[in-house]
Design a protein around this motif. Structure first.
Motif, mmCIF file in Angstrom:
data_model
loop_
_atom_site.group_PDB
_atom_site.id
_atom_site.type_symbol
_atom_site.label_atom_id
_atom_site.label_comp_id
_atom_site.label_asym_id
_atom_site.label_seq_id
_atom_site.Cartn_x
_atom_site.Cartn_y
_atom_site.Cartn_z
ATOM 1 N N VAL A 1 33.241 15.426 65.520
ATOM 2 C CA VAL A 1 33.373 16.872 65.695
ATOM 3 C C VAL A 1 34.834 17.078 66.116
ATOM 4 N N ASP A 2 35.576 17.662 65.186
ATOM 5 C CA ASP A 2 37.029 17.698 65.313
ATOM 6 C C ASP A 2 37.480 18.972 66.030
ATOM 7 N N ASP A 3 38.390 18.816 66.977
ATOM 8 C CA ASP A 3 38.961 19.964 67.698
ATOM 9 C C ASP A 3 37.906 20.914 68.256
ATOM 10 N N VAL A 4 37.080 20.368 69.118
ATOM 11 C CA VAL A 4 36.055 21.210 69.736
ATOM 12 C C VAL A 4 36.528 21.557 71.149
ATOM 13 N N CYS A 5 36.127 22.738 71.651
ATOM 14 C CA CYS A 5 36.565 23.169 72.986
ATOM 15 C C CYS A 5 36.218 22.124 74.038
ATOM 16 N N ASP A 6 37.150 21.856 74.915
ATOM 17 C CA ASP A 6 36.925 20.865 75.967
ATOM 18 C C ASP A 6 36.347 21.572 77.183
ATOM 19 N N GLU A 7 35.041 21.826 77.129
ATOM 20 C CA GLU A 7 34.383 22.607 78.186
ATOM 21 C C GLU A 7 33.077 21.940 78.588
ATOM 22 N N PRO A 8 32.596 22.218 79.810
ATOM 23 C CA PRO A 8 31.305 21.629 80.196
ATOM 24 C C PRO A 8 30.201 22.075 79.238
ATOM 25 N N GLY A 9 29.291 21.157 78.924
ATOM 26 C CA GLY A 9 28.111 21.511 78.123
ATOM 27 C C GLY A 9 28.238 21.264 76.639
ATOM 28 N N ILE A 10 29.462 21.005 76.162
ATOM 29 C CA ILE A 10 29.648 20.840 74.712
ATOM 30 C C ILE A 10 28.979 19.545 74.217
ATOM 31 N N ALA A 11 29.253 18.444 74.900
ATOM 32 C CA ALA A 11 28.659 17.171 74.475
ATOM 33 C C ALA A 11 27.140 17.254 74.583
ATOM 34 N N ALA A 12 26.659 17.896 75.640
ATOM 35 C CA ALA A 12 25.210 18.023 75.817
ATOM 36 C C ALA A 12 24.597 18.783 74.643
ATOM 37 N N ARG A 13 25.271 19.859 74.208
ATOM 38 C CA ARG A 13 24.762 20.673 73.096
ATOM 39 C C ARG A 13 24.662 19.826 71.824
ATOM 40 N N ILE A 14 25.689 19.036 71.560
ATOM 41 C CA ILE A 14 25.718 18.214 70.336
ATOM 42 C C ILE A 14 24.650 17.117 70.396
ATOM 43 N N PHE A 15 24.616 16.404 71.522
ATOM 44 C CA PHE A 15 23.731 15.238 71.552
ATOM 45 C C PHE A 15 22.271 15.599 71.799
ATOM 46 N N SER A 16 22.008 16.772 72.385
ATOM 47 C CA SER A 16 20.593 17.126 72.526
ATOM 48 C C SER A 16 20.020 17.450 71.141
ATOM 49 N N THR A 17 20.831 18.049 70.292
ATOM 50 C CA THR A 17 20.369 18.347 68.929
ATOM 51 C C THR A 17 20.052 17.047 68.184
ATOM 52 N N ILE A 18 20.943 16.078 68.345
ATOM 53 C CA ILE A 18 20.755 14.793 67.662
ATOM 54 C C ILE A 18 19.512 14.075 68.203
#
Ligand code: ASP
Ligand code: MG
Length: 412
Positions: free
Chosen positions: A266-283
């Motif tokens: 995921v290229d150039d995504v905002c560096d903010e709390p919760g972003i990784a959680a959003r991506i990996f919970s979907t996966i």
């Protein structure tokens, strides 16, 4: 008298002649003065065929019935082994997992062993029987048949060895033991004499599927040493055990390859709390197993997040992530299949420096580009193009002096 647990895998009991061969081995072990418990897998191909049949009659076989069906493979093979022992003049009794006292939770197809009450086994051993236990199966408190996950006969053997306080646990298979690298790939790969549970786990996780990982985890948890060895001859195999001080003298124990991987960024995504959680919970909601995860340093408030999954899951992952990438206003989703993970594993890494440098140097000199790097205390893994995996494994095997004949110079 020594008590020995011997497990024979599907290829070792693949036909009538092989079954008779195993029966002879069990008798020899008993004649050598041991009490013998054998754990038997289904004959080679049987479990796969039963799964195929089940899918032909039902798109989603009922878990309870599927377990009952699959357990028949091990029941049949262990009955045949006991018959063969008896035909050779010995005395053997075969037991189902339930009769052997293996109690599990209720999770069909990947049940966990909750308890073992080996009363019947002790009774039969005291009567001088060879006790043949059907691997891979157990029973719930309610008497329902369960199975322990693919490769689960390994777990049956380790768990029984622990519960019986056996003097030895031998896992007989069609390879000579655990090797420094896949011997089909590297001709002078060496059989490893001793390996720690952690190294074996890392190598199993890295693609060298000699043993069911759950069985090794169990062995580690309950300190059950075991030996992986060939059923075709008498040579010693690989002893897996708790680590000892001198095991650290070897820096890298082995090299392994995980093929058919895919890499997502995921290229150039905002560096903010919760972003990784959003991506990996979907996966994870889609039950996709993620292996390596690498996030780059944030620059101008954005970062790149890369991870690897199995190639088979790539289409689904892309479909699920495309809307999320838009929602998170990332620049793009980059998907790449045809990659492999190459790992070097060894507990000696904890006390030796320069392992990473040496690994990367041999790849660099071979012209192999590293796409991702991840490390644990006892493993360094890199993602590379799958087409270069064999060459990379050879280079690493060579660089760490793992070959049977010591370092040899190969043309690059
Ligand atoms: N027969 C089962 C399988 O093929 C269990 C085993 O062989 O250990 O996975
Ligand atoms: Mg197996």
């Amino acid at each position: 008298m020594r008590l020995i647990v011997q497990k024979y895998g599907g290829t070792s009991v693949g036909d009538a002649a092989k079954i008779c061969n195993v029966a002879r081995r069990l008798l020899e072990t008993q004649r050598d003065g041991c009490r013998v418990v054998a754990v038997i897998s289904a004959m080679a191909g049987v479990t796969d065929n039963l799964i195929k049949l089940a899918r032909e009659v039902s798109p989603q076989p009922t878990p309870r019935e599927l377990d009952l069906l699959l357990a028949t493979g091990e029941s049949a093979a262990s009955a045949l082994i006991a018959m063969a022992v008896n035909a050779l003049g010995g005395r053997a009794v075969s037991l189902t997992g339930a009769e052997a006292g293996i109690l599990t939770d209720r999770v069909h197809s990947k049940a966990k062993i909750a308890n073992i009450s080996p009363r019947q086994i002790h009774y039969l051993l005291n009567e001088d029987y060879i006790v043949v236990v059907a691997g891979f199966q157990g029973q719930t408190n309610e008497g329902e048949t369960t199975t322990l996950g693919r490769g689960g006969s390994d777990l049956t053997a380790i768990a029984l060895a622990g519960a019986l306080n056996a003097d030895a646990c031998q896992i007989f298979t069609d390879v000579d033991g655990v090797f420094t690298c896949d011997p089909r790939l590297i001709g002078d790969a060496k059989k490893i004499d001793e390996i720690s549970y952690d190294e074996l786990l890392e190598m199993a996780g890295a693609g060298s599927k000699v043993m069911q990982s759950r069985a090794v985890e169990f062995a580690k948890k309950f300190s059950v040493p075991f030996e992986v060895r060939s059923s075709l001859h008498d040579a010693a195999g690989t002893l897996a055990k708790e680590e000892t001080a001198n095991m650290e003298d070897v820096v890298v124990r082995g090299v392994s390859i995980d093929r058919k991987q895919a890499k997502l960024t995921v290229d150039d995504v905002c560096d903010e709390p919760g972003i990784a959680a959003r991506i990996f919970s979907t996966i994870s909601e889609a039950n996709i197993v993620v292996d390596m995860i690498v996030q780059s340093v944030s620059e101008y408030g954005t970062t790149d997040l890369s991870f690897t999954i199995h190639e088979n899951d790539l289409d689904l992952a892309k479909k699920l992530l495309t809307p999320i990438v838009a929602e998170l206003r990332a620049a793009q989703l980059i998907a790449k299949s045809g990659v492999a993970k190459l790992s070097v594993v060894g507990i000696g890494m904890r006390s030796h420096s320069g392992v990473a440098a040496k690994f990367f140097d041999c790849l660099g000199r071979g012209g192999i580009n590293i796409q991702l790097i991840s490390t644990s205390e006892i493993k360094i893994a890199v993602v590379i193009n799958e087409a270069e995996a064999d060459q990379a494994a050879r280079l690493a095997h060579e660089a760490f002096g793992l070959a049977r004949l010591g370092p040899v110079v190969t043309a690059i």
